[in-house]
Structure formats: C-alpha cells, structure tokens
Design a protein around this motif. Structure first.
Motif, PDB file in Angstrom:
ATOM      1  N   ILE A 144       0.128  -1.386   0.381  1.00 52.71           N
ATOM      2  CA  ILE A 144      -0.518   0.176   0.131  1.00 52.71           C
ATOM      3  C   ILE A 144       0.908   1.515   0.319  1.00 52.71           C
ATOM      4  O   ILE A 144       1.774   1.709   0.659  1.00 52.71           O
ATOM      5  CB  ILE A 144      -0.868   0.250   1.252  1.00 52.71           C
ATOM      6  CG1 ILE A 144      -1.866  -0.731   1.446  1.00 52.71           C
ATOM      7  CG2 ILE A 144      -1.695   1.328   1.284  1.00 52.71           C
ATOM      8  CD1 ILE A 144      -2.764  -1.564   0.064  1.00 52.71           C
ATOM      9  N   PRO A 145       1.201   2.022  -1.274  1.00 46.66           N
ATOM     10  CA  PRO A 145       1.530   2.773  -0.724  1.00 46.66           C
ATOM     11  C   PRO A 145       1.439   4.226   0.095  1.00 46.66           C
ATOM     12  O   PRO A 145       0.325   4.385   0.350  1.00 46.66           O
ATOM     13  CB  PRO A 145       1.496   3.846  -2.492  1.00 46.66           C
ATOM     14  CG  PRO A 145       1.207   2.855  -3.445  1.00 46.66           C
ATOM     15  CD  PRO A 145       0.308   2.140  -2.769  1.00 46.66           C
ATOM     16  N   THR A 146       2.220   4.542   1.096  1.00 45.41           N
ATOM     17  CA  THR A 146       1.849   5.500   1.743  1.00 45.41           C
ATOM     18  C   THR A 146       0.679   7.267   1.348  1.00 45.41           C
ATOM     19  O   THR A 146       0.863   7.351   2.191  1.00 45.41           O
ATOM     20  CB  THR A 146       3.404   6.334   2.245  1.00 45.41           C
ATOM     21  OG1 THR A 146       4.099   5.422   2.778  1.00 45.41           O
ATOM     22  CG2 THR A 146       2.780   7.494   3.735  1.00 45.41           C
ATOM     23  N   ALA A 147       1.137   7.574   0.093  1.00 45.47           N
ATOM     24  CA  ALA A 147       0.478   8.639  -0.646  1.00 45.47           C
ATOM     25  C   ALA A 147      -1.152   7.830  -0.350  1.00 45.47           C
ATOM     26  O   ALA A 147      -1.703   8.365   0.117  1.00 45.47           O
ATOM     27  CB  ALA A 147       0.826   8.755  -1.417  1.00 45.47           C
ATOM     28  N   ALA A 148      -1.407   6.991  -0.840  1.00 43.26           N
ATOM     29  CA  ALA A 148      -2.773   6.396  -0.692  1.00 43.26           C
ATOM     30  C   ALA A 148      -3.037   5.850   0.366  1.00 43.26           C
ATOM     31  O   ALA A 148      -4.667   6.096  -0.061  1.00 43.26           O
ATOM     32  CB  ALA A 148      -2.758   4.681  -2.238  1.00 43.26           C
ATOM     33  N   ALA A 149      -2.234   5.329   1.459  1.00 39.78           N
ATOM     34  CA  ALA A 149      -2.598   5.714   2.189  1.00 39.78           C
ATOM     35  C   ALA A 149      -3.246   6.547   3.041  1.00 39.78           C
ATOM     36  O   ALA A 149      -4.138   6.749   4.212  1.00 39.78           O
ATOM     37  CB  ALA A 149      -2.240   4.462   3.453  1.00 39.78           C
ATOM     38  N   LYS A 150      -2.956   7.723   2.972  1.00 37.70           N
ATOM     39  CA  LYS A 150      -3.107   9.162   3.771  1.00 37.70           C
ATOM     40  C   LYS A 150      -3.943   9.808   2.669  1.00 37.70           C
ATOM     41  O   LYS A 150      -4.791  10.259   3.650  1.00 37.70           O
ATOM     42  CB  LYS A 150      -1.990   9.766   3.439  1.00 37.70           C
ATOM     43  CG  LYS A 150      -1.920  11.321   4.213  1.00 37.70           C
ATOM     44  CD  LYS A 150      -0.672  11.359   4.467  1.00 37.70           C
ATOM     45  CE  LYS A 150      -0.936  13.017   5.657  1.00 37.70           C
ATOM     46  NZ  LYS A 150       0.687  13.930   5.527  1.00 37.70           N
ATOM     47  N   ASP A 151      -4.185   9.118   1.782  1.00 38.02           N
ATOM     48  CA  ASP A 151      -5.244   9.491   0.880  1.00 38.02           C
ATOM     49  C   ASP A 151      -6.787   8.687   1.224  1.00 38.02           C
ATOM     50  O   ASP A 151      -7.180   9.342   1.366  1.00 38.02           O
ATOM     51  CB  ASP A 151      -4.689   9.748  -1.231  1.00 38.02           C
ATOM     52  CG  ASP A 151      -6.454  10.889  -1.686  1.00 38.02           C
ATOM     53  OD1 ASP A 151      -6.294  11.604  -1.017  1.00 38.02           O
ATOM     54  OD2 ASP A 151      -6.049  10.087  -2.555  1.00 38.02           O
ATOM     55  N   SER A 152      -6.913   7.781   0.108  1.00 40.35           N
ATOM     56  CA  SER A 152      -7.812   7.260   0.211  1.00 40.35           C
ATOM     57  C   SER A 152      -7.593   5.822  -0.351  1.00 40.35           C
ATOM     58  O   SER A 152      -6.830   5.230  -1.137  1.00 40.35           O
ATOM     59  CB  SER A 152      -9.144   7.585  -0.252  1.00 40.35           C
ATOM     60  OG  SER A 152      -9.876   6.834  -0.492  1.00 40.35           O
ATOM     61  N   LEU A 153      -7.567   5.203   0.271  1.00 39.77           N
ATOM     62  CA  LEU A 153      -7.902   3.696   1.046  1.00 39.77           C
ATOM     63  C   LEU A 153      -8.701   3.063  -0.539  1.00 39.77           C
ATOM     64  O   LEU A 153      -7.609   2.210  -1.667  1.00 39.77           O
ATOM     65  CB  LEU A 153      -7.670   2.830   1.931  1.00 39.77           C
ATOM     66  CG  LEU A 153      -7.201   1.196   1.840  1.00 39.77           C
ATOM     67  CD1 LEU A 153      -5.759   1.186   0.442  1.00 39.77           C
ATOM     68  CD2 LEU A 153      -7.528  -0.094   2.996  1.00 39.77           C
TER      69      LEU A 153
END
Length: 240
Positions: A153-162
């Motif tokens: 799970i890319p960190t950017a995706a985890a912070k934005d919207s899984l």
C-alpha cells in the motif's frame, strides 16, 4: 486515474452541501423536480436519480404529491451499514480532518479475526492511521490488507484514500462487509493516542470487507472517541 462522477452524483452532493449549510432546512421541502431541472440545466430523469441517491442515504424523504422533505441531519456521524471511506466522510461532512500514518508494514492477523475463520498464517499488510479533527485525535484505524491479492500500500494512497487506490487504481470492486460494534476499555497505548481520560472507554468497529467475487480483502479494527462521533444507521423497510 480518478473515476468520473456522474451528473446525478454531482447534483446530489450539491444539494447535500446546501442542506448542511442550512439553505434547505430540516422539515422544509426541496424545490420541485421541475425547479431543480431548470436550476441544474439537466433532465428530469437525472434530477430524480439525484433525489433517489439522497433518499437512500436518509437525507430526504420523498412524499407522493408533495415533494422531497429534508430530514434532520446530524454532523460527524458514521453510517453502520454502508461501506464508506474516511475520506468520503471527511469530504461529505466537511470535518476538515487530517490523517497521520503510524504504521505501514507486514503484520499478523488479530485474534478476533482468527476466531472468525481467517487463517493465523494469512499474510497481511498492517496499516495504522490516526485521524484528527481540529488537532484532536478522534479515530485510530487499524487495517489488515490481505496478501494476496495486495502486495503493498503506497504511503500516499494510505494517507489519501485506501478505497480510491483499490477501486480506481487497482480496479478492485469492493462489494460488501460484515461489521461488529462494541464498547471496550482501551489499552494504555490506545488511550494515549486518543487522549482519553482514565477509565474512559472507546467504541470499536470491527469489519471484514469483501470484493464482488466474495474474496476477503480487508480486516479493520476502528477505535473511536465516543464523545466525538455518533454511530447511526438509516433503514428503509423492505418486504420479504
């Protein structure tokens, strides 16, 4: 690639915003379908679909021969029966919340889910996120993403919207989930994260989320401050 929103969704969201800001108050009627058609410059069918979206969400009640009455709306509520991402709730309820990534690593399946049939040997990505509103911690989400089908799970995706990452970028179709809600005493670490007073409890929502082909993809333990959020469901009777 972001999914293109349909016109009915855009209209429904605009009406919802007007409800939140008091332009359409609880107990009052929305403009007629003809008036909304003229206001948004679209077809009556599109307006009806937008109103049906709001009706299903529990924002309005359609009354035959009279129109659509606005129902009482509570701020910062989490739907129990639906599958909604925190980003979607943050945007629709205008909480102005922020997300901090605490962990994004390989993990193990919690005992709760092992007792519900998930193999203890199942490999998972452990994703822990802290949600804050106005600088105060209100939710700790602990997600366990199954591998396969996921590898990272890319960190950017985890912070934005899984869910945006799973659906829009990876092409998965999230379909349904089972949920259990309990009130529990937090451990010391969780109490510190949520800034809870001594002996204060947390509301815990545990869920198992599946794809359309019934593949289990996500296990979640979500811990909420009970003084900040209300958990509600809106049910419409269906005859069986």
């Amino acid at each position: 690639m972001q999914a293109i929103q349909s016109k009915q969704v855009i209209i429904a969201r605009d009406i919802l915003t007007k409800i939140k800001y008091g332009q359409y108050r609880p107990g009052s009627y929305l403009p007629s379908e003809n008036q909304l058609t003229e206001l948004y410059g679209t077809s009556r069918e599109t307006i009806r679909k937008a109103l049906n979206e709001l009706n299903t969400m529990g924002m309005i009640q359609k009354i035959k021969g009279k129109g659509s009455i606005v129902l009482d709306l509570q701020r910062y509520t989490f739907p129990i029966s639906g599958i909604t991402s925190f980003k979607e709730l943050n945007r629709s309820q205008e909480m102005h919340a922020t997300t901090r990534i605490l962990h994004n690593k390989q993990g193990t399946v919690p005992e709760y889910f092992v007792n519900r049939g998930v193999s203890r040997k199942q490999k998972v990505i452990y994703l822990e996120r802290l949600r804050e509103v106005d600088g105060q911690a209100v939710v700790v989400d602990k997600d366990y993403l199954l591998t396969p089908p996921l590898n990272e799970i890319p960190t950017a995706a985890a912070k934005d919207s899984l869910y945006s990452y799973l659906e829009d970028q990876l092409g998965y179709e999230i379909s349904y989930a089972t949920k259990e809600i309990t009130v529990e005493k937090p451990d010391e670490g969780l109490a510190h994260q949520l800034q809870l007073a001594a002996n204060e409890m947390v509301v815990v929502v545990r869920s198992m989320t599946y794809l359309a082909d019934t593949t289990l993809i996500q296990l979640t333990e979500s811990y909420h401050r009970p003084d900040k959020f209300k958990f509600v469901d809106f049910a419409r009777r269906k005859k069986i």
